[in-house]
Design a protein around this motif. Structure first.
Motif, PDB file in Angstrom:
ATOM      1  N   VAL A  74      -7.385  77.901  30.958  1.00 48.50           N
ATOM      2  CA  VAL A  74      -6.380  76.503  31.413  1.00 48.50           C
ATOM      3  C   VAL A  74      -5.192  77.356  31.811  1.00 48.50           C
ATOM      4  O   VAL A  74      -4.497  77.936  31.174  1.00 48.50           O
ATOM      5  CB  VAL A  74      -6.368  75.626  30.264  1.00 48.50           C
ATOM      6  N   GLY A  75      -4.897  76.991  33.098  1.00 47.70           N
ATOM      7  CA  GLY A  75      -3.468  77.369  33.268  1.00 47.70           C
ATOM      8  C   GLY A  75      -3.267  78.670  33.658  1.00 47.70           C
ATOM      9  O   GLY A  75      -4.004  79.719  33.314  1.00 47.70           O
ATOM     10  N   PRO A  76      -2.037  79.223  34.115  1.00 51.95           N
ATOM     11  CA  PRO A  76      -1.510  80.362  34.446  1.00 51.95           C
ATOM     12  C   PRO A  76      -1.183  81.206  33.124  1.00 51.95           C
ATOM     13  O   PRO A  76      -1.006  80.482  32.102  1.00 51.95           O
ATOM     14  CB  PRO A  76      -0.517  80.331  35.279  1.00 51.95           C
ATOM     15  N   PRO A  77      -1.556  82.688  33.061  1.00 52.00           N
ATOM     16  CA  PRO A  77      -0.967  83.315  31.877  1.00 52.00           C
ATOM     17  C   PRO A  77       0.440  83.350  31.481  1.00 52.00           C
ATOM     18  O   PRO A  77       1.464  82.896  32.441  1.00 52.00           O
ATOM     19  CB  PRO A  77      -1.335  84.772  32.405  1.00 52.00           C
ATOM     20  N   GLU A  78       0.666  83.634  30.195  1.00 51.51           N
ATOM     21  CA  GLU A  78       2.151  83.545  29.750  1.00 51.51           C
ATOM     22  C   GLU A  78       2.772  84.787  30.210  1.00 51.51           C
ATOM     23  O   GLU A  78       2.242  85.887  30.482  1.00 51.51           O
ATOM     24  CB  GLU A  78       2.072  83.462  28.532  1.00 51.51           C
ATOM     25  N   VAL A  79       3.880  84.884  30.120  1.00 45.85           N
ATOM     26  CA  VAL A  79       4.626  86.386  30.315  1.00 45.85           C
ATOM     27  C   VAL A  79       4.503  87.169  28.866  1.00 45.85           C
ATOM     28  O   VAL A  79       4.438  86.383  27.777  1.00 45.85           O
ATOM     29  CB  VAL A  79       6.131  85.791  30.235  1.00 45.85           C
ATOM     30  N   GLY A  80       3.810  88.027  29.075  1.00 44.06           N
ATOM     31  CA  GLY A  80       3.594  88.915  27.952  1.00 44.06           C
ATOM     32  C   GLY A  80       4.373  90.126  27.919  1.00 44.06           C
ATOM     33  O   GLY A  80       4.801  90.316  29.204  1.00 44.06           O
ATOM     34  N   SER A  87      -3.040  88.908  28.542  1.00 40.38           N
ATOM     35  CA  SER A  87      -2.817  87.485  28.909  1.00 40.38           C
ATOM     36  C   SER A  87      -3.215  86.512  27.805  1.00 40.38           C
ATOM     37  O   SER A  87      -4.283  87.045  27.191  1.00 40.38           O
ATOM     38  CB  SER A  87      -3.463  87.167  30.152  1.00 40.38           C
ATOM     39  N   SER A  88      -2.686  85.630  27.391  1.00 40.35           N
ATOM     40  CA  SER A  88      -3.200  84.718  26.479  1.00 40.35           C
ATOM     41  C   SER A  88      -4.342  83.680  27.002  1.00 40.35           C
ATOM     42  O   SER A  88      -4.970  82.754  26.451  1.00 40.35           O
ATOM     43  CB  SER A  88      -2.277  83.819  25.909  1.00 40.35           C
ATOM     44  N   VAL A  90      -7.331  83.268  27.918  1.00 42.34           N
ATOM     45  CA  VAL A  90      -8.812  83.547  27.548  1.00 42.34           C
ATOM     46  C   VAL A  90      -9.791  82.593  26.971  1.00 42.34           C
ATOM     47  O   VAL A  90      -8.968  81.977  26.084  1.00 42.34           O
ATOM     48  CB  VAL A  90      -8.948  84.865  26.689  1.00 42.34           C
TER      49      VAL A  90
ATOM     50  N   TYR B 349       0.954  76.336  28.949  1.00 43.64           N
ATOM     51  CA  TYR B 349       1.447  77.149  30.177  1.00 43.64           C
ATOM     52  C   TYR B 349       2.766  77.771  29.958  1.00 43.64           C
ATOM     53  O   TYR B 349       3.233  78.173  31.359  1.00 43.64           O
ATOM     54  CB  TYR B 349       1.031  76.346  31.622  1.00 43.64           C
ATOM     55  N   GLY B 350       3.195  78.031  29.036  1.00 41.76           N
ATOM     56  CA  GLY B 350       4.716  78.334  28.654  1.00 41.76           C
ATOM     57  C   GLY B 350       4.968  79.942  29.379  1.00 41.76           C
ATOM     58  O   GLY B 350       4.070  80.755  29.540  1.00 41.76           O
ATOM     59  N   LEU B 404       0.473  83.097  20.400  1.00 41.60           N
ATOM     60  CA  LEU B 404       0.036  82.597  21.667  1.00 41.60           C
ATOM     61  C   LEU B 404      -0.434  83.607  22.646  1.00 41.60           C
ATOM     62  O   LEU B 404      -1.370  83.726  23.254  1.00 41.60           O
ATOM     63  CB  LEU B 404       1.085  81.877  22.388  1.00 41.60           C
TER      64      LEU B 404
END
Lengths: 272, 574
Positions: A74-80, A87-88, A90, B349-350, B404
């Motif tokens: 779901v949705g785009p990955p977060e800034v890591g 990416s979260s 998964v 989606y943060g 997260l």
């Protein structure tokens, strides 16, 4: 009206995609091996097969199998941070119950609709909100076909826009509400395209995407890879067969379905 | 020896005081006569894995069973790791109970597939059926609910929590006959469709014993006001939509009704909310012990904080991370009785906006001495914070922390989080449930194996470096019942080291690890009382699978009844 030149091919993998989420925008996840433009992409098995976080520092995340699972992301990955580089988005992470995730998405959508209402008539009315919000109970078609326990996210692209979106089809109960949302998404929020609809104040809009009366029409790719006009089959059947959506120029959509051909000819003269 | 001279009725009477399953299981093992008396007097049975036993055997051992709790799918099914149609069907259980003449009164199901047919059969077959609780179930529609409402004449409890229910826009609520006055608990918050509001009001009005009522999002505020007027005895309330013009007569009436609801101790819902209406509920907050606002994203940070300042007696708080670290600080200084805290993410989606960090958790740990259960989603956590939390809260029974980003390191030291979680297990000697996340090596598992003596359930994702990690846990945690691992580098060496251990556990789940088909086959061959199931979603082992192939998803569990016969094509039992 000035439209940017149409992208003739569909270079899926390099398009940015934004999910329908509480906050839009894509961080610059610098995962190893990802070209910059792909930060918003649904991740699939191909991205992950290079080992485990314990062994190697950066990008690699344990294998996620199969493109089938891609739809569950779901949705785009977060800034890591660059050092974690993972990416979260998964499958299975973050560990939140599907029910809760779907609720959040639906509530976000309702909130957005509420904001739009505010813009329209300046008042926040309880009744209007409850009318506008998605009523899952009003599924007038054969709901028995609907897949359960599946997140239902599909990509939506529009001719002329490099940026695609994603919607959760499970959040809708009929074509009308889906079309409304897509119209909001693509015709209100983008600044590169002027609003095709003349009158924003109308609460009950004619469904431009579904009736062939506007410059664009909503189509979908089914399981067999054929592109079909949205709206011809019962909603439940549509849900079980749709792979992705495309908002296509009406001129391109000739021959998609016999019924449509007529509509197109009738409305050709209508000013856009 | 003396006990043999007691007549059975006396033994039975004594056993009636034992309410926990564990206690009753224990007494049944003492001697044959205790076993006999216990089994005929057992009325409540809990089955943690519906495939561990079959209904016929269960009923033959406990013929007088009246209350059955069943759990179906593995826990990771909650996170989309188990394909639909995997199993967990309740129908065969209901069918068997009908056939064998069980006088079922209560059925509690979790993660099971419930069809309308099952609900219909249930409703027609058990005359004294009183209580149906469905948690995270699926497969039914409001038609099934209509059957329950129509046919269960003495229904006391209908509690639907987080189920996927297809709404057929029928009038299931209207199916409660006018003669139904027995409802004590009604929870339909997860339903998506309309309900007839007038019917709802009448139902509430005639059920004088109604204690718990949780509404769905279509029930508007003015209906809530009328309902509260008719049911001032409510103890647990889930508001649906809480939106209205704050200066209206309706809101005044609501405030008056709330004044009279002096028994409310638990509040939830607010699925849609206009923040300006919230002050109406402040009078309720003073006595609240449980507050769940995790489905109320419409309440912003400052309103949340204002609300919480009134909740001095709170013991349980479920909330969204919009509360922020500052808000958690307010919780810490206000809610001194807090035992359980769950902080859920609001922004899936943060883009790195840290709603809550480890600071919030540290504040809570310092301010709430009775804290024993935590579920915390956050952007990041540091070892230092976890060590502090461990020191402040040695009484944790459940500790689940989810970063997260699943492999994020300590942002200050850039180290793995081994020391932090290690401190938790070392300090919390009563810890029964643990979920880990963040960058973790084998070291954390060494700590877990060494210190987590009471641990019953462990959830692992993206953690560890070698097979040693898993081995530490299997060798060390004597009370381990459920182990679930995803995306971690544990393989055959760990899996095969002590296969006898798995018979002491309820289940083991491993997905996206390094275990091979051959190893799974070995276990299946050597351990007839374990079912080893491979979930194959099509891309792996089509023709003549090689034993050296990695297995993508394996679920093994102990069972008294061998392979299940309802496994779908994609599940292969070895």
């Amino acid at each position: 009206m000035d439209m940017s030149p149409e992208v003739s091919s569909y270079p899926e993998e390099s398009e940015l995609e934004l999910g329908l989420g509480l906050s839009l925008g894509c961080g610059g996840v610098k995962a190893k091996g990802f070209p910059w433009g792909e930060c918003g992409r649904i991740l699939t098995a191909k991205d992950f097969r290079s080992g485990f976080p314990g062994k190697s520092s950066a990008a690699a995340v344990g294998g996620v199998s199969g493109t089938k699972r891609g739809a569950d992301c779901v949705g785009p990955p977060e800034v890591g941070s660059a050092s974690s580089g993972v990416s979260s988005q998964v499958v299975g992470w973050p560990p939140i119950r599907t029910y809760r995730m779907n609720s959040l998405v639906n509530q976000a959508k309702a909130a957005k609709t509420e904001e739009d209402n505010k813009g329209v008539d300046g008042n926040e009315k309880g009744k209007d909100i409850s009318k506008k919000k998605v009523n899952h109970g009003s599924n007038k078609n054969d709901a028995g076909d609907r897949e359960k326990g599946h997140s239902g996210f599909v990509k939506v692209n529009m001719d002329g826009l490099p940026i695609g979106r994603k919607v959760d089809l499970n959040a809708y109960s009929c074509y009308e509400t889906l079309a409304e949302t897509l119209e909001d998404m693509f015709f209100k929020s983008t600044t590169t395209i002027c609003s095709i609809r003349g009158d924003k104040e109308q609460q009950t809009q004619p469904l431009k995407l579904l009736d062939g009366s506007s410059e664009f029409v909503l189509t979908y790719e089914d399981k067999e890879g054929d592109w079909m006009l949205v709206g011809d089959v019962p909603w439940g059947m549509f849900l079980s067969t749709v792979k992705r959506l495309r908002i296509m120029r009406t001129s391109e959509a000739n021959g998609l379905a016999p019924g449509f051909q007529e509509n197109n000819e009738r409305k050709k003269g209508k000013p856009i | 020896m003396m006990m043999n001279y007691f007549p059975d009725e006396v033994l039975e009477h004594v056993f009636n005081f034992l309410t926990s399953h564990k206690d009753r299981n224990a007494v049944s093992m003492v001697c044959k006569s205790w076993y006999r008396v216990e089994r005929f007097s057992r009325e409540k049975v809990f089955i943690g894995n519906c495939y561990a036993i079959d209904p016929e055997r269960l009923i033959s051992r406990f013929p007088r069973v009246r209350s059955l709790t069943l759990k179906g799918k593995p826990h990771f099914a909650d996170f989309n790791l188990v394909p639909p149609d995997w199993g967990g069907f309740v129908y065969p259980w209901i069918e068997a109970m009908v056939k064998l003449g069980v006088h079922l009164e209560e059925l509690r199901l979790k993660r099971m597939v419930v069809s309308d047919e099952s609900l219909e059969l249930l409703s027609r077959s058990f005359v004294s059926f009183k209580s149906l609780v469905l948690v995270s179930c699926e497969g039914f529609t409001t038609d099934g609910l209509a059957a329950i409402a129509s046919n269960c004449r003495f229904l006391r409890e209908l509690d639907l929590q987080e189920n996927e229910i297809e709404d057929r826009r029928g009038h299931w609520l209207s199916c409660f006959p006018d003669s139904c006055t027995s409802l004590i608990s009604l929870n339909f918050a997860c339903l998506k469709g309309e309900v007839n509001l007038a019917t709802l009001e009448r139902l509430v009005a005639r059920c004088h014993n109604l204690r718990s009522l949780r509404l769905n999002h279509v029930v508007p505020l003015d209906t809530l006001q009328k309902i509260l007027g008719k049911a001032p005895q409510l103890v647990d309330l889930g508001a649906g939509a809480f939106v209205h013009d704050p200066d209206s007569e309706t809101l005044n009436k609501l405030k008056n009704a709330i004044q009279k609801c002096t028994s409310i101790r638990s509040l939830s819902g607010f699925l849609e909310v206009a923040p300006c209406c919230l002050p109406a509920i402040y009078p309720m907050c003073l006595n609240l012990t449980s507050l769940n606002l995790s489905y109320a994203p419409g309440i912003h940070n400052n309103e949340l904080i204002k609300l919480i300042r009134h909740c001095r007696k709170l013991q349980r708080l479920w909330i969204l991370d919009v509360i922020g670290d500052k808000g958690l600080g307010v919780v810490a200084s206000t809610c001194k009785e807090l035992q359980e805290l769950r902080v859920f993410p609001s922004d899936l989606y943060g883009v790195g906006n840290a709603a809550v960090t480890e600071e919030g958790l540290v504040a809570i740990s310092a301010g709430c001495p009775k804290l024993n259960s935590v579920l915390y989603f956050c952007q990041q956590v540091t070892n230092a914070a976890l060590i502090t939390v461990a020191k402040n809260c040695p009484n944790f029974i459940r500790f689940r922390l989810c970063t997260l980003n699943p492999t994020i390191a300590d942002p200050v030291t850039m180290q793995p989080l081994d020391e932090g979680f290690g401190a938790i297990v070392q300090s919390c000697k009563g810890l029964k449930r643990l979920s880990l996340s963040g960058l973790l090596t084998d070291q954390v598992f060494l700590y877990i194996g060494m210190y987590a003596e009471q641990l019953e359930m462990l959830s692992v994702a993206f953690a560890g470096g070698t097979d040693m990690g898993m081995l530490y846990v299997l060798n060390g945690c004597r009370k381990l019942k459920k182990l679930e691992i995803m995306d971690s580098p544990f393989g055959d060496v760990a899996l095969l080291a002590d296969i006898g251990k798995y018979e002491t556990m309820r289940s083991l789940w491993m997905s996206s690890c390094e275990v091979t088909l051959g190893a799974c086959k070995t276990i299946a061959k050597k351990m007839p009382r374990l079912n080893v199931e491979i979930i194959d979603e099509g891309d792996q082992m089509e023709t003549s699978p090689d034993d050296r192939h990695r297995v993508e998803k394996m679920y093994l569990y102990r069972s008294l009844v061998g392979h299940r016969r309802d496994a779908p094509d994609f599940v292969r039992t070895l």
